[in-house]
Design a protein around this motif. Sequence first.
Motif, short mmCIF file in Angstrom:
data_model
loop_
_atom_site.label_atom_id
_atom_site.label_comp_id
_atom_site.label_asym_id
_atom_site.label_seq_id
_atom_site.Cartn_x
_atom_site.Cartn_y
_atom_site.Cartn_z
N GLY A 1 -50.39 -6.52 -30.73
CA GLY A 1 -50.19 -6.07 -29.40
C GLY A 1 -50.56 -4.71 -29.25
N MET A 2 -50.39 -3.92 -27.97
CA MET A 2 -50.74 -2.64 -28.01
C MET A 2 -49.82 -2.03 -26.81
N LYS A 3 -49.78 -0.63 -27.06
CA LYS A 3 -48.91 0.19 -26.11
C LYS A 3 -49.70 1.20 -25.81
N PRO A 4 -50.46 1.57 -24.70
CA PRO A 4 -51.25 2.81 -24.26
C PRO A 4 -50.40 4.01 -24.59
N LYS B 1 -46.39 -7.25 -34.26
CA LYS B 1 -45.44 -8.45 -34.29
C LYS B 1 -46.23 -9.47 -33.19
N VAL B 2 -45.71 -10.53 -33.56
CA VAL B 2 -46.30 -11.86 -32.53
C VAL B 2 -45.61 -11.49 -30.97
N THR B 3 -44.33 -11.13 -31.25
CA THR B 3 -43.66 -10.94 -29.89
C THR B 3 -44.48 -9.98 -29.15
N THR B 4 -44.77 -8.67 -29.79
CA THR B 4 -45.59 -7.61 -28.96
C THR B 4 -46.94 -8.05 -28.68
N ALA B 5 -47.52 -9.10 -29.20
CA ALA B 5 -48.72 -9.78 -28.70
C ALA B 5 -48.51 -10.64 -27.54
N ASP B 6 -47.55 -11.39 -27.60
CA ASP B 6 -47.09 -12.02 -26.27
C ASP B 6 -46.66 -10.91 -25.10
N GLU B 7 -46.10 -9.95 -25.46
CA GLU B 7 -45.96 -8.84 -24.26
C GLU B 7 -47.06 -8.25 -23.67
N THR B 8 -47.91 -8.00 -24.79
CA THR B 8 -49.30 -7.59 -24.40
C THR B 8 -50.13 -8.56 -23.29
N LEU B 9 -50.13 -9.92 -23.92
CA LEU B 9 -50.95 -10.96 -23.14
C LEU B 9 -50.14 -10.97 -21.60
N ALA B 10 -49.12 -10.78 -21.65
CA ALA B 10 -48.14 -10.87 -20.24
C ALA B 10 -48.76 -9.60 -19.20
N GLN B 11 -49.35 -8.56 -19.81
CA GLN B 11 -49.68 -7.56 -19.20
C GLN B 11 -51.27 -7.50 -18.65
N ILE B 12 -51.98 -8.71 -19.08
CA ILE B 12 -53.24 -8.85 -18.68
C ILE B 12 -53.23 -9.80 -17.21
#
Length: 379
Positions: A198-201, A220-231
């Motif tokens: 995932g990413m955090k600007p 982490k996979v959870t942060t990848a899911d959180e990143t996907l939710a911000q698209i």
Amino acid sequence: MECREIMEGNTTFTAPVQDETTQFPPGSAPVFYNTKMEFNRDMTVLLTKVVQPEDYLDAMAATGVRGLRIANEAKIPVTINDRDEQAVKIIKYNAEKLGGDISVTCDDANRLMCTARFDSIDLDPFGTPVPFLDAASRAAKHYLFVTATDTAPLCGAHFKAGCRRYFATPRNTEYHAEVGLRMMMGTMARELVKYDRGMKPILSFAKSHYFRSHVRVLGKVTTADETLAQIGFVMQCPKCLYRAEQKGGLFPKTHICPHCGVETVPVGPLWMGPLQEKEVLAEMQTALPGLQFGTKRQMEKMLTFLLAEPETCTYYDYHIVSRNMKVSPPNMEELIESLNEAGYFTTRTHFCDTGIKTTAPLPLIEEEIRLWNAKNLQM
């Protein structure tokens, strides 16, 4: 080749002499050095001084000025790479003269990033960063810094090129500067989530001919899911200035403009999340007065804007809103004050001199402009 000595920040280096009479002087020299990107480099040097990554890769370095400055001013171990042998000769000369923990390599950037990992990776190509994002998304341990100078495709002026390069739908809207930045960042996010990252600007902005984003890479996979939710998408009415935000999806949902009754058009997919980590920006602002930068005044202004801006996904050019209403644009400070008094967080924006970032809906902005005109016509 004829060279000259240059100083940026508190770093002195050598670069080839350019023909200043040409349309694009950096392109006239055997090795590329763009003086107009000094602000970009200044902001990155300041950021790295604050976040202190363990090491740093300048992946496409040309003269190596960015990596040299990071090594000298942020005191971070640096790898400076370019595939051009002439460029590498200049980089090695500058590195030996400067000293410090600097490694110089002559390699294709993608191949290098496929064979080694770095705590922070900086992509500053000529044009689009897309060909390098896949490898960088795997090789960057904790930080990824990206510049795009292909603003026309990202902003929708070169529509088909934007679709091809970024696999997204750009639109040349009145808020196109933010569309371009968020479209680039949306592509960064999609590359990272492929690898369950995932990413955090931290620091993102648009300036003149380029977009720039610095992000934390989260593993982490959870942060990848959180990143996907911000698209998501901005749904733009093709007839009026109305737009709506849709988060958490790679495909747009049908939406009807409540004012015109027509189906809106999707802009994106875009990064719809925050652009800044404001705690880090505050640290940068605190550190800035005691440091030497050639663009310090611009940096102070930019950080002030970025710290104040609300995290909305678009902005309004109030001159365009006024023109569509066939009325005069109000005084900007008075408009901002009236919207804030109405309970809507509103500030100027770095994206546009006549732009405002606001949580207010379009009808309320139009009403405040109408009231201002009515008041001033009576005076």
